[in-house]
Design a protein around this motif. Structure first.
Motif, PDB file in Angstrom:
ATOM      1  N   GLU A 124       0.823  -1.213   0.000  1.00  0.00           N
ATOM      2  CA  GLU A 124       0.000   0.000   0.000  1.00  0.00           C
ATOM      3  C   GLU A 124       0.858   1.263   0.000  1.00  0.00           C
ATOM      4  O   GLU A 124       0.641   2.166  -0.827  1.00  0.00           O
ATOM      5  N   VAL A 125       1.829   1.334   0.900  1.00  0.00           N
ATOM      6  CA  VAL A 125       2.591   2.579   1.019  1.00  0.00           C
ATOM      7  C   VAL A 125       3.587   2.761  -0.128  1.00  0.00           C
ATOM      8  O   VAL A 125       3.914   3.889  -0.494  1.00  0.00           O
ATOM      9  N   LEU A 126       4.060   1.657  -0.681  1.00  0.00           N
ATOM     10  CA  LEU A 126       5.007   1.754  -1.796  1.00  0.00           C
ATOM     11  C   LEU A 126       4.302   1.824  -3.143  1.00  0.00           C
ATOM     12  O   LEU A 126       4.941   1.972  -4.182  1.00  0.00           O
ATOM     13  N   LYS A 127       2.974   1.660  -3.089  1.00  0.00           N
ATOM     14  CA  LYS A 127       2.158   1.709  -4.304  1.00  0.00           C
ATOM     15  C   LYS A 127       2.610   0.675  -5.329  1.00  0.00           C
ATOM     16  O   LYS A 127       2.789   0.964  -6.518  1.00  0.00           O
ATOM     17  N   VAL A 128       2.827  -0.535  -4.814  1.00  0.00           N
ATOM     18  CA  VAL A 128       3.148  -1.666  -5.679  1.00  0.00           C
ATOM     19  C   VAL A 128       2.154  -2.778  -5.372  1.00  0.00           C
ATOM     20  O   VAL A 128       1.539  -2.807  -4.306  1.00  0.00           O
ATOM     21  N   ALA A 129       2.010  -3.683  -6.298  1.00  0.00           N
ATOM     22  CA  ALA A 129       1.052  -4.773  -6.118  1.00  0.00           C
ATOM     23  C   ALA A 129       1.756  -6.022  -5.621  1.00  0.00           C
ATOM     24  O   ALA A 129       2.785  -6.418  -6.168  1.00  0.00           O
ATOM     25  N   GLN A 130       1.174  -6.656  -4.594  1.00  0.00           N
ATOM     26  CA  GLN A 130       1.729  -7.923  -4.145  1.00  0.00           C
ATOM     27  C   GLN A 130       1.628  -8.968  -5.257  1.00  0.00           C
ATOM     28  O   GLN A 130       2.509  -9.799  -5.428  1.00  0.00           O
ATOM     29  N   ALA A 131       0.558  -8.896  -6.022  1.00  0.00           N
ATOM     30  CA  ALA A 131       0.319  -9.907  -7.052  1.00  0.00           C
ATOM     31  C   ALA A 131       1.393  -9.916  -8.133  1.00  0.00           C
ATOM     32  O   ALA A 131       1.734 -10.967  -8.670  1.00  0.00           O
ATOM     33  N   ASP A 132       1.947  -8.738  -8.456  1.00  0.00           N
ATOM     34  CA  ASP A 132       2.949  -8.719  -9.528  1.00  0.00           C
ATOM     35  C   ASP A 132       4.374  -8.747  -8.988  1.00  0.00           C
ATOM     36  O   ASP A 132       5.335  -8.502  -9.721  1.00  0.00           O
ATOM     37  N   GLY A 133       4.520  -9.040  -7.706  1.00  0.00           N
ATOM     38  CA  GLY A 133       5.850  -9.257  -7.164  1.00  0.00           C
ATOM     39  C   GLY A 133       6.508  -8.051  -6.547  1.00  0.00           C
ATOM     40  O   GLY A 133       7.677  -8.120  -6.164  1.00  0.00           O
ATOM     41  N   GLY A 134       5.818  -6.919  -6.428  1.00  0.00           N
ATOM     42  CA  GLY A 134       6.433  -5.751  -5.819  1.00  0.00           C
ATOM     43  C   GLY A 134       6.892  -6.029  -4.400  1.00  0.00           C
ATOM     44  O   GLY A 134       7.970  -5.627  -3.982  1.00  0.00           O
ATOM     45  N   VAL A 135       6.050  -6.743  -3.644  1.00  0.00           N
ATOM     46  CA  VAL A 135       6.396  -7.213  -2.303  1.00  0.00           C
ATOM     47  C   VAL A 135       6.060  -8.697  -2.276  1.00  0.00           C
ATOM     48  O   VAL A 135       4.915  -9.084  -2.511  1.00  0.00           O
ATOM     49  N   THR A 136       7.045  -9.518  -1.999  1.00  0.00           N
ATOM     50  CA  THR A 136       6.857 -10.970  -2.019  1.00  0.00           C
ATOM     51  C   THR A 136       7.160 -11.552  -0.645  1.00  0.00           C
ATOM     52  O   THR A 136       8.113 -11.131   0.008  1.00  0.00           O
ATOM     53  N   THR A 137       6.349 -12.509  -0.227  1.00  0.00           N
ATOM     54  CA  THR A 137       6.574 -13.200   1.046  1.00  0.00           C
ATOM     55  C   THR A 137       7.014 -14.634   0.783  1.00  0.00           C
ATOM     56  O   THR A 137       6.413 -15.331  -0.034  1.00  0.00           O
ATOM     57  N   LEU A 138       8.069 -15.038   1.473  1.00  0.00           N
ATOM     58  CA  LEU A 138       8.564 -16.417   1.385  1.00  0.00           C
ATOM     59  C   LEU A 138       8.408 -17.061   2.750  1.00  0.00           C
ATOM     60  O   LEU A 138       9.044 -16.642   3.724  1.00  0.00           O
ATOM     61  N   ALA A 139       7.540 -18.054   2.837  1.00  0.00           N
ATOM     62  CA  ALA A 139       7.310 -18.781   4.093  1.00  0.00           C
ATOM     63  C   ALA A 139       8.302 -19.933   4.180  1.00  0.00           C
ATOM     64  O   ALA A 139       8.245 -20.872   3.370  1.00  0.00           O
TER      65      ALA A 139
END
Length: 206
Positions: free
Chosen positions: A58-73
């Motif tokens: 939200e704050v970086l204005k990137v989409a999680q879906a397109d890989g802007g922020v990715t989580t690795l469990a």
């Protein structure tokens, strides 16, 4: 008199997000900024990681879906109940090390239901750009083997009784008999590198 630990921030997701924003301003290199979220089983790592990833997007204005922020469990890489360290080594060799060079990461996923290797962990996802931020969450995220590839580390603290209740309730109590064995693997990693002491931020979650 023993000093009372500080109260947790009213908005832990915001506190971590702010930390990442500051670090991003000085981040250089072809790979993403890597945030590790560590803590012993049941400390709330996955919940915090979800919140941080959503807030950052939200704050970086990137989409999680397109890989802007990715989580690795990391739990997707552990090699079963006796494979905590092995799983971390797999992630480092296959994902974290390549990412620091701006290359795509790939590792084989572990299926906890079948007890076999099945599928792949890919960062970034196929067709997605290199993420700006990679959130690595799970036991051992701040371990000695992972540490060289982290830009930031957050440690979550909670009493053992609280953590055990959370973890076993979440998972239906099916691994209660394995709690001590898993805890011993966690402790072995902490004996090599005290991730709590090394953390940029420590949050109490119980």
């Amino acid at each position: 008199m023993t000093a009372r630990p500080p109260d947790p921030p009213s908005d832990p997701v915001g506190a971590v997000t702010a930390l990442v924003q500051v670090a991003l301003a000085g981040h250089v290199g072809p790979g993403p900024l890597v945030l590790g979220i560590d803590g012993r089983s049941g400390s709330g790592k996955s919940e915090l990681a979800r919140g941080v990833a959503a807030r950052l997007a939200e704050v970086l204005k990137v989409a999680q879906a397109d890989g802007g922020v990715t989580t690795l469990a990391l739990e997707d890489s552990y090699r079963g109940w006796d494979g905590l360290r092995e799983g971390l080594e797999v992630v480092v060799a296959g994902i974290l090390a390549p990412l620091t060079r701006g290359r795509h990461g790939r590792a084989v996923r572990y299926d906890w239901v079948t007890g076999a290797l099945d599928g792949e962990l890919l960062v970034p996802a196929p067709g997605a750009p290199m993420p700006r931020v990679l959130v690595v969450e799970g036991c051992g995220a701040g371990s000695l083997v992972c540490a060289p590839f982290l830009d930031l580390l957050v440690w979550l603290d909670a009493p053992e009784r609280v953590r055990r209740h959370r973890a076993l309730t979440r998972d239906g109590g099916g691994w209660a008999h394995l709690w001590d064995s898993w805890a011993a693997q966690e402790q072995a990693l902490l004996d090599e590198r005290d991730a709590r002491v090394a953390a940029d931020l420590v949050l109490r979650t119980g």
